[in-house]
Design a protein around this motif. Structure first.
Motif, PDB file in Angstrom:
ATOM      1  N   LEU A 240       0.873  -1.102   0.036  1.00 38.55           N
ATOM      2  CA  LEU A 240      -0.141   0.067  -0.160  1.00 38.55           C
ATOM      3  C   LEU A 240       0.859   1.313   0.014  1.00 38.55           C
ATOM      4  O   LEU A 240       0.369   2.356  -0.668  1.00 38.55           O
ATOM      5  CB  LEU A 240      -1.008  -0.013   1.192  1.00 38.55           C
ATOM      6  N   PHE A 241       2.096   1.170   0.731  1.00 40.78           N
ATOM      7  CA  PHE A 241       2.996   2.253   0.680  1.00 40.78           C
ATOM      8  C   PHE A 241       3.499   2.695  -0.774  1.00 40.78           C
ATOM      9  O   PHE A 241       3.557   3.645  -1.201  1.00 40.78           O
ATOM     10  CB  PHE A 241       3.890   1.900   1.610  1.00 40.78           C
ATOM     11  N   GLY A 242       3.940   1.611  -1.582  1.00 37.14           N
ATOM     12  CA  GLY A 242       4.235   1.673  -2.984  1.00 37.14           C
ATOM     13  C   GLY A 242       3.379   2.135  -3.685  1.00 37.14           C
ATOM     14  O   GLY A 242       3.411   3.185  -4.646  1.00 37.14           O
ATOM     15  N   VAL A 243       2.081   1.605  -3.565  1.00 36.58           N
ATOM     16  CA  VAL A 243       0.644   2.331  -4.356  1.00 36.58           C
ATOM     17  C   VAL A 243       0.672   3.692  -4.039  1.00 36.58           C
ATOM     18  O   VAL A 243       0.333   4.542  -5.118  1.00 36.58           O
ATOM     19  CB  VAL A 243      -0.387   1.461  -3.911  1.00 36.58           C
ATOM     20  N   ALA A 244       0.676   4.048  -2.863  1.00 33.67           N
ATOM     21  CA  ALA A 244       0.517   5.467  -2.463  1.00 33.67           C
ATOM     22  C   ALA A 244       1.598   6.392  -2.904  1.00 33.67           C
ATOM     23  O   ALA A 244       1.304   7.488  -3.347  1.00 33.67           O
ATOM     24  CB  ALA A 244       0.245   5.509  -0.793  1.00 33.67           C
ATOM     25  N   LEU A 245       2.823   5.735  -2.894  1.00 34.10           N
ATOM     26  CA  LEU A 245       3.824   6.666  -3.427  1.00 34.10           C
ATOM     27  C   LEU A 245       3.842   6.725  -4.977  1.00 34.10           C
ATOM     28  O   LEU A 245       4.129   8.115  -5.187  1.00 34.10           O
ATOM     29  CB  LEU A 245       5.197   5.773  -2.993  1.00 34.10           C
ATOM     30  N   VAL A 246       3.487   5.775  -5.554  1.00 38.43           N
ATOM     31  CA  VAL A 246       3.468   6.165  -7.074  1.00 38.43           C
ATOM     32  C   VAL A 246       2.264   6.797  -7.547  1.00 38.43           C
ATOM     33  O   VAL A 246       2.431   7.838  -8.462  1.00 38.43           O
ATOM     34  CB  VAL A 246       3.264   4.633  -7.902  1.00 38.43           C
ATOM     35  N   ARG A 247       1.189   6.963  -6.652  1.00 33.46           N
ATOM     36  CA  ARG A 247      -0.150   7.620  -6.989  1.00 33.46           C
ATOM     37  C   ARG A 247       0.377   9.052  -6.717  1.00 33.46           C
ATOM     38  O   ARG A 247       0.184  10.096  -7.616  1.00 33.46           O
ATOM     39  CB  ARG A 247      -1.339   7.317  -5.949  1.00 33.46           C
ATOM     40  N   PHE A 248       1.107   9.328  -5.536  1.00 38.18           N
ATOM     41  CA  PHE A 248       1.470  10.781  -5.408  1.00 38.18           C
ATOM     42  C   PHE A 248       2.588  11.193  -6.253  1.00 38.18           C
ATOM     43  O   PHE A 248       2.387  12.506  -6.665  1.00 38.18           O
ATOM     44  CB  PHE A 248       2.324  10.701  -3.949  1.00 38.18           C
ATOM     45  N   VAL A 249       3.498  10.552  -6.710  1.00 41.98           N
ATOM     46  CA  VAL A 249       4.247  11.038  -7.682  1.00 41.98           C
ATOM     47  C   VAL A 249       3.700  11.339  -9.021  1.00 41.98           C
ATOM     48  O   VAL A 249       3.863  12.438  -9.586  1.00 41.98           O
ATOM     49  CB  VAL A 249       5.599   9.901  -7.848  1.00 41.98           C
ATOM     50  N   VAL A 250       2.752  10.267  -9.586  1.00 39.65           N
ATOM     51  CA  VAL A 250       2.390  10.702 -10.825  1.00 39.65           C
ATOM     52  C   VAL A 250       1.225  11.955 -10.504  1.00 39.65           C
ATOM     53  O   VAL A 250       1.154  12.672 -11.529  1.00 39.65           O
ATOM     54  CB  VAL A 250       1.345   9.569 -10.993  1.00 39.65           C
ATOM     55  N   ASP A 251       0.657  12.058  -9.487  1.00 34.16           N
ATOM     56  CA  ASP A 251      -0.151  13.232  -9.324  1.00 34.16           C
ATOM     57  C   ASP A 251       0.547  14.489  -9.102  1.00 34.16           C
ATOM     58  O   ASP A 251       0.173  15.553  -9.616  1.00 34.16           O
ATOM     59  CB  ASP A 251      -1.023  12.700  -8.009  1.00 34.16           C
ATOM     60  N   GLU A 252       1.628  14.457  -8.835  1.00 34.71           N
ATOM     61  CA  GLU A 252       2.387  15.713  -8.548  1.00 34.71           C
ATOM     62  C   GLU A 252       3.064  15.932  -9.811  1.00 34.71           C
ATOM     63  O   GLU A 252       3.303  17.217 -10.321  1.00 34.71           O
ATOM     64  CB  GLU A 252       3.662  15.109  -7.621  1.00 34.71           C
ATOM     65  N   VAL A 253       3.649  15.097 -10.705  1.00 36.73           N
ATOM     66  CA  VAL A 253       3.971  15.325 -11.900  1.00 36.73           C
ATOM     67  C   VAL A 253       3.272  15.854 -13.015  1.00 36.73           C
ATOM     68  O   VAL A 253       3.086  16.851 -13.797  1.00 36.73           O
ATOM     69  CB  VAL A 253       4.635  14.018 -12.563  1.00 36.73           C
ATOM     70  N   ARG A 254       1.782  15.349 -12.911  1.00 35.69           N
ATOM     71  CA  ARG A 254       0.739  15.741 -13.879  1.00 35.69           C
ATOM     72  C   ARG A 254       0.167  16.948 -13.339  1.00 35.69           C
ATOM     73  O   ARG A 254      -0.365  17.465 -14.264  1.00 35.69           O
ATOM     74  CB  ARG A 254      -0.290  14.576 -13.760  1.00 35.69           C
ATOM     75  N   SER A 255      -0.040  17.421 -12.129  1.00 34.94           N
ATOM     76  CA  SER A 255      -0.462  18.274 -11.668  1.00 34.94           C
ATOM     77  C   SER A 255       0.134  19.822 -12.320  1.00 34.94           C
ATOM     78  O   SER A 255       1.252  19.875 -12.036  1.00 34.94           O
ATOM     79  CB  SER A 255      -0.594  18.398 -10.027  1.00 34.94           C
ATOM     80  N   ALA A 256      -0.786  20.736 -12.816  1.00 35.95           N
ATOM     81  CA  ALA A 256      -0.202  21.981 -13.065  1.00 35.95           C
ATOM     82  C   ALA A 256       0.203  22.640 -11.751  1.00 35.95           C
ATOM     83  O   ALA A 256       1.107  23.949 -12.013  1.00 35.95           O
ATOM     84  CB  ALA A 256      -1.388  22.772 -14.027  1.00 35.95           C
ATOM     85  N   GLU A 257      -0.328  22.323 -10.663  1.00 36.51           N
ATOM     86  CA  GLU A 257      -0.074  23.221  -9.551  1.00 36.51           C
ATOM     87  C   GLU A 257       0.553  22.244  -8.273  1.00 36.51           C
ATOM     88  O   GLU A 257      -0.039  21.473  -7.800  1.00 36.51           O
ATOM     89  CB  GLU A 257      -1.241  23.657  -8.869  1.00 36.51           C
ATOM     90  N   ARG A 258       1.862  22.233  -8.224  1.00 42.15           N
ATOM     91  CA  ARG A 258       2.601  21.434  -7.344  1.00 42.15           C
ATOM     92  C   ARG A 258       2.705  21.909  -5.604  1.00 42.15           C
ATOM     93  O   ARG A 258       2.543  23.087  -5.630  1.00 42.15           O
ATOM     94  CB  ARG A 258       4.137  20.826  -8.011  1.00 42.15           C
TER      95      ARG A 258
END
Length: 310
Positions: A163-181
């Motif tokens: 779950l830690f790995g899933v949460a980390l991947v989701r966070f990184v993907v969201d951070e990269v894709r977001s226009a507002e980091r």
């Protein structure tokens, strides 16, 4: 330093005691300072402060007299993890709001919960047994104590890290894709919190040592946010209240020395009444902080911290 002393077996208790006096116990005292020295906070929470303190004192004292200090210790260990992780989540929100960020903060929240829980589950799978702590010939009340938490199956630990790995991947993907980091300081908070928790709970087997190491960042950060809140509370008011005077720049060192002095007295309380007093104050801090830092119950909180509305 705490980790190296623990590994060497020499000087750990001395360093731990100094840390408790200078950082750990003083950060707990901010809760009482806020309620007792701020008239507005005292009006809102003064009665609740006293009643909750009396209830927790009776519970801790009763369990200690009954010879069940292990229950107090178990509650402390579990509540401490929850308290620290909640503060890290809150600090990320504070930094994001101060930067006027309106992006979804849930990925950061889930990452902190999963990333700090996984190493705790690992340590629970190994069992939690405190060592033998003696200072100046006197054993601490929790020496050789067993934390009453059942061993966690290895499968649960694996699930936790998955779950830690899933949460980390989701966070990184969201951070990269977001226009507002998220601002850099929020990212640093997440990184340091995850690093402290994973390194301490995985590498250190002694609960007393790992708790001190894991919460070092929490203690320093709490001093900063409490100072900032009080500064914002009295900024431009010309208030002569004691709390206002204590949180002006020229009072940094006197306030630090005063908090360290009281912290030293509290640390000596470990040897009085079986540790009832310091554990009562710490558990009361855990409880009341959940009330004092909620905007719903503190209408001026966002203004004091200069937070932008979402």
């Amino acid at each position: 330093m705490l980790y190296l002393c623990w590994r060497a077996g020499d000087g750990f208790l001395v360093v731990a005691a100094v840390f408790a006096v200078l950082v750990d116990f003083p950060h707990v005292l901010w809760t009482s300072l806020r309620v007792l020295l701020d008239p507005d906070e005292r009006e809102r929470n003064g009665r609740h402060y006293l009643v909750s303190l009396a209830v927790i004192l009776a519970a801790v004292g009763g369990l200690t007299v009954a010879g069940r200090f292990d229950v107090v210790l178990t509650v402390f260990v579990g509540w401490q993890v929850l308290h620290v992780v909640k503060q890290h989540i809150g600090m990320v929100s504070v930094y994001a709001a101060r930067a006027q960020s309106r992006r979804d903060r849930r990925p950061a929240k889930y990452l902190l919960i999963a990333g700090c829980s996984a190493p705790v589950l690992y340590r629970l799978s190994e069992g939690l047994h405190l060592g033998h702590y003696v200072i100046a010939g006197r054993p601490l009340p929790f020496s050789d104590a067993e934390v009453l938490l059942p061993p966690v199956p290895v499968a649960v630990v694996v699930l936790g890290y998955a779950l830690f790995g899933v949460a980390l991947v989701r966070f990184v993907v969201d951070e990269v894709r977001s226009a507002e980091r998220l601002p850099g300081i929020a990212l640093a908070t997440i990184g340091v919190a995850l690093t402290f928790y994973n390194l301490s709970y995985v590498l250190v087997s002694d609960p007393y040592a790992l708790i001190l190491i894991a919460t070092t960042f929490h203690g320093f950060q709490y001093h900063v946010i409490s100072w900032a809140r009080n500064r914002g509370r009295f900024a431009g008011t010309g208030s002569r209240l004691l709390l206002a005077r204590l949180t002006c720049p020229k009072s940094v060192w006197p306030l630090g020395l005063a908090l360290a002095g009281v912290g030293g007295a509290l640390s000596q309380g470990e040897f009085v009444l079986g540790g009832v007093i310091p554990f009562t104050i710490v558990l009361h801090h855990f409880y009341l902080d959940g009330r004092l830092w909620k905007p719903a119950g503190n209408p001026g909180l966002a203004r004091h911290l200069a937070l932008a509305s979402r």
